[in-house]
Design a protein around this motif. Structure first.
Motif: not given
Length: 349
Positions: A206-222
């Motif tokens: 449930k990574l798309l809905e999880s609030i905790n998953a947002i912490k991965f986005f800066p790395f994925l954005g880079i």
């Protein structure tokens, strides 16, 4: 047809589907067509995510079932449309040759039949096969990718082992596709399997809905920006300038960003959103029509012969091909036997 009527026509009444994912597929299929129009400034951006989006979404909704059931289902949903589209292209080619009084020249037709019977798309082609199936590679890659993911998830329980294995399979697929003649796009299926598995993990955790998953986005954005800067990725050409893993992670970053944006801006009452939703709901039909167009028409030659100014060619190509694809997709969807038996769509239009 007025605006209200058009919205009613395009709105798909299916409560079992998630509109956001259809919107994402709609965005992706439009970018696929744009990418094949050689829009230079946008190419790297488009190729950083457009095909992976389909594989991620497929993995997200993938059900783990026995291989024989998965193969039967995928044959109906993917290979039957491929066969239908291939036959359509062959018939049109034969008619063209007859109209040009070139019906006696069967060399091109033989080459076409061979490459489509073998479903070939790769870098290493023998002399006896004339070209590749071009854009149709996606259908075969999706077929093999789904089957491989279903088998491996059913056999192996460790997520870490599966992640490593799918990376190895992706790299192996690229190596095989670049160096060996292998039919039915099996190497591309190996490469696509990793993207499908990541989509499967998104749903499982449930990574798309999880609030905790947002912490991965800066790395994925880079990773996305880096992949974009490197020119994106081209799964069909086994081209990953930033590497297979970084290319996958970059596309995942784009997927996260677009999923969040779609949730913020999607509105069922918007005509624009309904059009995008329609393209996504019937993305396979649209893709097959576009693949037929790719195999039949030389648009660069056409624009040059029509003396369209160079500065307007890109926008002309994009608008013209989007319109043609949309119209012919609608025609196919209006033919009930094709809609239901070829494309496995039960909804009424």
């Amino acid at each position: 047809m007025n605006g209200i009527g058009l919205k009613s026509f395009l709105l798909i009444q299916d409560d079992s589907r998630d509109d956001i994912f259809d919107v994402l597929k709609g965005i992706a299929i439009i970018f696929v067509i744009m990418g094949h129009c050689n829009v230079g400034p946008l190419r790297a951006f488009i190729f950083s995510f457009h095909m992976p989006l389909f594989f991620f979404i497929t993995g997200y909704f993938l059900k783990i079932r026995p291989l024989n059931k998965e193969m039967l289902l995928s044959l109906k949903r993917l290979i039957v449309p491929y066969i239908f589209s291939s036959v359509c292209v062959l018939v049109i080619i034969v008619i063209r040759n007859c109209l040009k009084n070139a019906w006696f020249d069967t060399s091109y037709i033989k080459g076409f039949v061979v490459k489509f019977l073998l479903g070939f798309k790769g870098d290493s082609a023998p002399d006896w096969i004339d070209g590749t199936i071009m854009t149709f590679w996606f259908v075969w890659a999706m077929f093999w990718g789904r089957c491989m993911v279903v088998v491996l998830i059913g056999k192996i329980r460790s997520m870490k082992v599966l992640c490593v294995l799918f990376i190895i399979l992706g790299l192996l697929g690229n190596f095989l596709g670049e160096n060996y003649f292998i039919p039915y796009c099996i190497p591309l299926g190996l490469s696509a399997a990793g993207f499908i598995y990541v989509g499967y993990l998104l749903n499982q955790y449930k990574l798309l809905e999880s609030i905790n998953a947002i912490k991965f986005f800066p790395f994925l954005g880079i990773c996305w920006l880096y992949s974009w800067w490197q020119g994106g990725i081209d799964i069909a050409l086994f081209w990953y300038p930033s590497g297979y893993v970084f290319g996958l992670l970059g596309a995942l970053g784009a997927f996260f960003a677009m999923f969040k944006l779609a949730n913020v801006f999607y509105c069922k009452d918007s005509l624009f959103c309904n059009v995008i939703h329609f393209w996504g709901r019937y993305s396979l039909v649209v893709y097959c029509v576009h693949a037929m167009d790719e195999n039949l028409n030389n648009w660069s030659f056409f624009t040059a012969n029509c003396y369209i100014p160079i500065e307007y060619r890109d926008i002309f190509l994009v608008l013209t091909r989007l319109l043609i694809t949309f119209v012919f997709a609608l025609i196919l969807l209006k033919i009930k036997p094709l809609r239901e038996r070829v494309f496995q769509i039960r909804a009424e239009l």
